[in-house]
Every structure is written in C-alpha cells, then in structure tokens.
Design a protein around this motif. Structure first.
Motif, short mmCIF file in Angstrom:
data_model
loop_
_atom_site.label_atom_id
_atom_site.label_comp_id
_atom_site.label_asym_id
_atom_site.label_seq_id
_atom_site.Cartn_x
_atom_site.Cartn_y
_atom_site.Cartn_z
N TYR A 160 0.86 -1.18 0.00
CA TYR A 160 0.00 0.00 0.00
C TYR A 160 0.91 1.24 0.00
O TYR A 160 1.59 1.53 0.99
N VAL A 161 0.90 1.97 -1.14
CA VAL A 161 1.80 3.11 -1.32
C VAL A 161 1.05 4.41 -1.04
O VAL A 161 -0.08 4.60 -1.50
N THR A 162 1.68 5.30 -0.29
CA THR A 162 1.11 6.62 0.00
C THR A 162 1.69 7.64 -0.96
O THR A 162 2.92 7.78 -1.05
N ASP A 163 0.83 8.35 -1.68
CA ASP A 163 1.30 9.39 -2.61
C ASP A 163 2.02 10.51 -1.85
O ASP A 163 1.56 10.96 -0.80
N ILE A 164 3.14 10.96 -2.41
CA ILE A 164 3.93 12.03 -1.79
C ILE A 164 3.19 13.36 -1.90
O ILE A 164 2.61 13.68 -2.93
N LEU A 165 3.23 14.14 -0.82
CA LEU A 165 2.68 15.49 -0.86
C LEU A 165 3.71 16.44 -1.47
O LEU A 165 4.91 16.31 -1.24
N THR A 166 3.22 17.40 -2.25
CA THR A 166 4.12 18.36 -2.91
C THR A 166 4.07 19.71 -2.18
O THR A 166 3.36 19.87 -1.19
N PHE A 182 0.14 14.62 -11.43
CA PHE A 182 0.45 13.76 -12.57
C PHE A 182 -0.75 12.93 -13.05
O PHE A 182 -0.75 12.43 -14.17
N LYS A 183 -1.73 12.74 -12.16
CA LYS A 183 -2.94 11.97 -12.49
C LYS A 183 -2.58 10.60 -13.09
O LYS A 183 -1.82 9.85 -12.49
N ASP A 184 -3.13 10.27 -14.27
CA ASP A 184 -2.91 8.93 -14.85
C ASP A 184 -1.48 8.74 -15.36
O ASP A 184 -1.10 7.62 -15.74
N ASP A 185 -0.71 9.80 -15.37
CA ASP A 185 0.68 9.69 -15.82
C ASP A 185 1.58 9.12 -14.72
O ASP A 185 2.75 8.81 -14.97
N LEU A 186 1.04 8.99 -13.51
CA LEU A 186 1.83 8.48 -12.39
C LEU A 186 1.70 6.96 -12.26
O LEU A 186 0.60 6.43 -12.24
N GLN A 187 2.83 6.30 -12.19
CA GLN A 187 2.88 4.87 -11.89
C GLN A 187 3.90 4.65 -10.77
O GLN A 187 4.62 5.56 -10.37
N TYR A 188 3.91 3.40 -10.27
CA TYR A 188 4.92 3.04 -9.27
C TYR A 188 5.71 1.83 -9.76
O TYR A 188 5.13 0.87 -10.29
N LYS A 189 7.01 1.93 -9.60
CA LYS A 189 7.89 0.81 -9.94
C LYS A 189 8.26 0.10 -8.64
O LYS A 189 8.76 0.70 -7.70
N VAL A 190 8.02 -1.22 -8.60
CA VAL A 190 8.35 -2.04 -7.44
C VAL A 190 9.49 -2.99 -7.81
O VAL A 190 9.40 -3.73 -8.79
N THR A 191 10.53 -2.95 -7.03
CA THR A 191 11.66 -3.87 -7.20
C THR A 191 11.71 -4.76 -5.97
O THR A 191 11.69 -4.25 -4.83
N TYR A 192 11.75 -6.09 -6.17
CA TYR A 192 11.74 -6.99 -5.01
C TYR A 192 12.63 -8.19 -5.25
O TYR A 192 13.00 -8.52 -6.38
N ARG A 193 12.97 -8.85 -4.15
CA ARG A 193 13.85 -10.03 -4.18
C ARG A 193 13.59 -10.85 -2.92
O ARG A 193 13.02 -10.35 -1.94
N ARG A 194 14.00 -12.13 -2.95
CA ARG A 194 14.00 -12.91 -1.72
C ARG A 194 14.99 -12.32 -0.73
O ARG A 194 16.03 -11.81 -1.14
N GLU A 203 8.08 -4.89 -11.04
CA GLU A 203 6.68 -4.76 -11.42
C GLU A 203 6.33 -3.27 -11.52
O GLU A 203 6.88 -2.45 -10.79
N TYR A 204 5.40 -2.94 -12.43
CA TYR A 204 4.91 -1.56 -12.55
C TYR A 204 3.40 -1.56 -12.28
O TYR A 204 2.69 -2.49 -12.68
N SER A 205 2.93 -0.52 -11.61
CA SER A 205 1.52 -0.44 -11.28
C SER A 205 1.02 0.99 -11.39
O SER A 205 1.71 1.93 -10.99
N LYS A 206 -0.19 1.15 -11.94
CA LYS A 206 -0.82 2.46 -12.00
C LYS A 206 -1.61 2.76 -10.72
O LYS A 206 -2.10 3.87 -10.54
N SER A 207 -1.73 1.75 -9.86
CA SER A 207 -2.50 1.88 -8.63
C SER A 207 -1.57 2.03 -7.42
O SER A 207 -0.41 1.63 -7.45
N GLN A 226 9.41 3.18 -6.16
CA GLN A 226 9.76 4.49 -6.73
C GLN A 226 8.60 5.00 -7.56
O GLN A 226 7.89 4.22 -8.20
N ALA A 227 8.39 6.32 -7.53
CA ALA A 227 7.45 6.93 -8.47
C ALA A 227 8.03 6.81 -9.88
O ALA A 227 9.23 6.92 -10.08
N TYR A 228 7.15 6.58 -10.85
CA TYR A 228 7.58 6.39 -12.24
C TYR A 228 6.68 7.22 -13.14
O TYR A 228 5.46 7.05 -13.16
N ILE A 229 7.29 8.17 -13.89
CA ILE A 229 6.55 9.05 -14.80
C ILE A 229 7.01 8.75 -16.23
O ILE A 229 8.01 9.32 -16.70
#
Length: 303
Positions: A160-166, A182-194, A203-207, A226-229
């Motif tokens: 559950y990612v919290t959007d950064i306040l500007t 950024f509205k729909d132009d904002l995505q989140y990049k998730v990097t994970y490992r064991r 993984e990339y997510s718009k949510s 990370q935020a991804y634009i």
C-alpha cells in the motif's frame, strides 16, 4: 623621397588606428561578457533546484556593495518579479508559488543592481540568464512511503503506497499530492527479491495498491518502491527509491538460528537435565541412608 616618407607615415597612422580599434573591441567584449564597466559583477552559476515541486532559483556570488533582482516568465511571455527577490542580498529566490502553469517552460534573469535606496546612472544592468525549466518535467520526486501486508496462506503480498505530498497548494489551501498533479501519468515501480537472494524482479503499477501473487510460500521478500513518470525523458522518469522493507517469513529452526547456536542450546539442556538427575539421586541416597540409620538405632524387641 618625401612621397615615400608620407606614405610610410600614412601606413603607420593607419596601423595605429587599427590597433586602437582592436583594443577597444576587445575591451568592450570583456566588459559585456563579464562586467558592465564601472558597474556590478554578473551573477554566476544560475541554476534551478526543484524537489517535489518546491522550486528555487540559485546563483553565486554573495553580493557586497550591490544586490540582485530576479525576473522570470514562461518562454515568450512578459517577465514578472517576485517581491521578495527585488534588490535582495540573497543568492536564491523561491519561485514555487509563482510557477502556476506546471507544464510551461520557464526562464529567469538574475540582474545585478544597486542596493536598496541607492541610485546609479546606469540605464541597463548586467544580468545572467538561466537555462530552461519545466516543473512537470524537471522537478525531482522524493521517496514514497509504503506498507506491506501478507496474506494468510503466505502466497500473496500487497503493498500500500502513499502518494507524496508536494509544495503546491490548491485554491482551498490544501497541499496537492503527486497523484493530484500527474494523475494517470503516475505509476509506481516495485523492485523486489527474496531476503536471502540478490536476484531482483520488477513490477509496474498504476495503482497505489500493488498485489504480488504466486510468491514462494513462507519466504521473506524485500521491496523498494519508486514513483515512475513514463512521459518524462528517460533520465528523469524515476523518483528516489524508498527505504527497503522486508516481509516476515515462516522460518524453520535451522533457518532462524545457526547450527552452533542449536548445538549449544542442546548441550545446555543436557547439562541441566544431568544436574537435576544427579541432585535427585544424591537426595534419594541420603534419604535411604537416613532410614537405614534409624532402623539400626532402634532397640531390639524382647524375645
């Protein structure tokens, strides 16, 4: 002979005038490019610094007997001034609230002027122009916060990612988040490992709610977000990575503790059991001896 001498003088006079003109041109060029002669030093290192849409214009050097004034505008439009950055002794100007069109491209001039309440005969002041800056394209996006939730069967993990306040406020004086801008132009990049591995997956997510399925049951995984634009230039698409967080895992005793720790614990348990058994045996023997002593001390009954 006189004609030759006269010709020689004319040539010498022409060369002198040429040299004088050349010297004047060089002097004028130096003055225009570095100082306005008899005026103030030009600002140097004029740069835009912007983090989560808080935008400063910065420059050097610190003024002594003069001041700085900042003029800015979207390219092709009339210049404006921030009242806090007129004849200022500072070397930065906060333009966050002035750059209202976040998708416009701005340019700024830093003028070197007299100090407040001082006058000068100069009509034009030396200035330095900044590079181009677009808040939507160029501001640095910071680290997001996120939480981890593990499903009961340990096969799915949800972030559950919290959007950064500007630093931008709306008309109701409420701070806007990067999602608001950024509205729909904002995505989140998730990097994970064991947790015990160096191999990474992405993984990339718009949510703001990111589900990761079909993970190895009971394994601990570590994540960063990370935020991804994607509309930005490649070198500015990603925001700063969040601090790594790891999910809990179901570890066996061998995974939880080292072999030496387990052997040590077993040895201590065996030692404790041996001490307890020894104490019990000694106590039993003493009790038995006491009973036998009592029997021997008893008088013989008459026949």
């Amino acid at each position: 002979m006189k004609k030759k001498m006269l010709a020689f003088k004319n040539i010498s006079s022409s060369k002198g005038a040429s040299n004088l003109l050349c010297t004047f041109c060089i002097f004028t060029s130096v003055c225009l490019n570095n100082l306005v002669c008899g005026s103030f030093p030009k600002a140097q290192n004029v740069s835009w610094v912007s983090f989560n849409f808080k935008t400063l214009l910065t420059w050097t050097p610190k003024p002594t007997n003069y001041s700085y004034t900042v003029e800015f505008s979207p390219i092709g439009k009339d210049k404006e001034r921030n009242p806090h950055c007129i004849r200022s002794m500072e070397t930065e100007c906060d333009l966050t609230a002035d750059l209202k069109d976040l998708k416009a491209t701005y340019r700024a001039d830093v003028l070197s002027e007299p100090m407040r309440d001082e006058t000068t005969d100069l009509i034009e002041f030396p200035y330095t122009t900044s590079g181009n800056f677009c808040p939507y394209e160029d501001t640095i996006i910071g680290k997001p916060e996120f939480k981890i939730e593990v499903s009961k069967d340990h096969r799915k993990i949800t972030l559950y990612v919290t959007d950064i306040l500007t630093a931008i406020f709306n008309e109701e004086n409420q701070r806007l988040s990067i999602r608001d801008i950024f509205k729909d132009d904002l995505q989140y990049k998730v990097t994970y490992r064991r947790a015990e591995s160096t191999g990474k997956k992405t993984e990339y997510s718009k949510s703001n709610t990111i589900e990761l399925n079909n993970l190895d049951r009971g394994e601990s995984y570590c994540f960063t977000v990370q935020a991804y634009i994607p509309s930005r230039s490649q070198d500015k698409q990603l925001g700063e990575p969040a601090r790594d967080q790891c999910s809990p895992g179901d570890k066996t005793i061998l995974e939880e503790y080292s072999l030496s720790a387990i052997v040590g614990a077993i040895a201590i348990i065996i030692l404790v059991i041996a001490v307890v058994v020894t104490v019990i045996v000694v106590c039993c023997k003493r009790r038995q001896r006491a009973k036998n002593g009592e029997k021997e001390a008893m008088p013989l009954s008459g026949v």
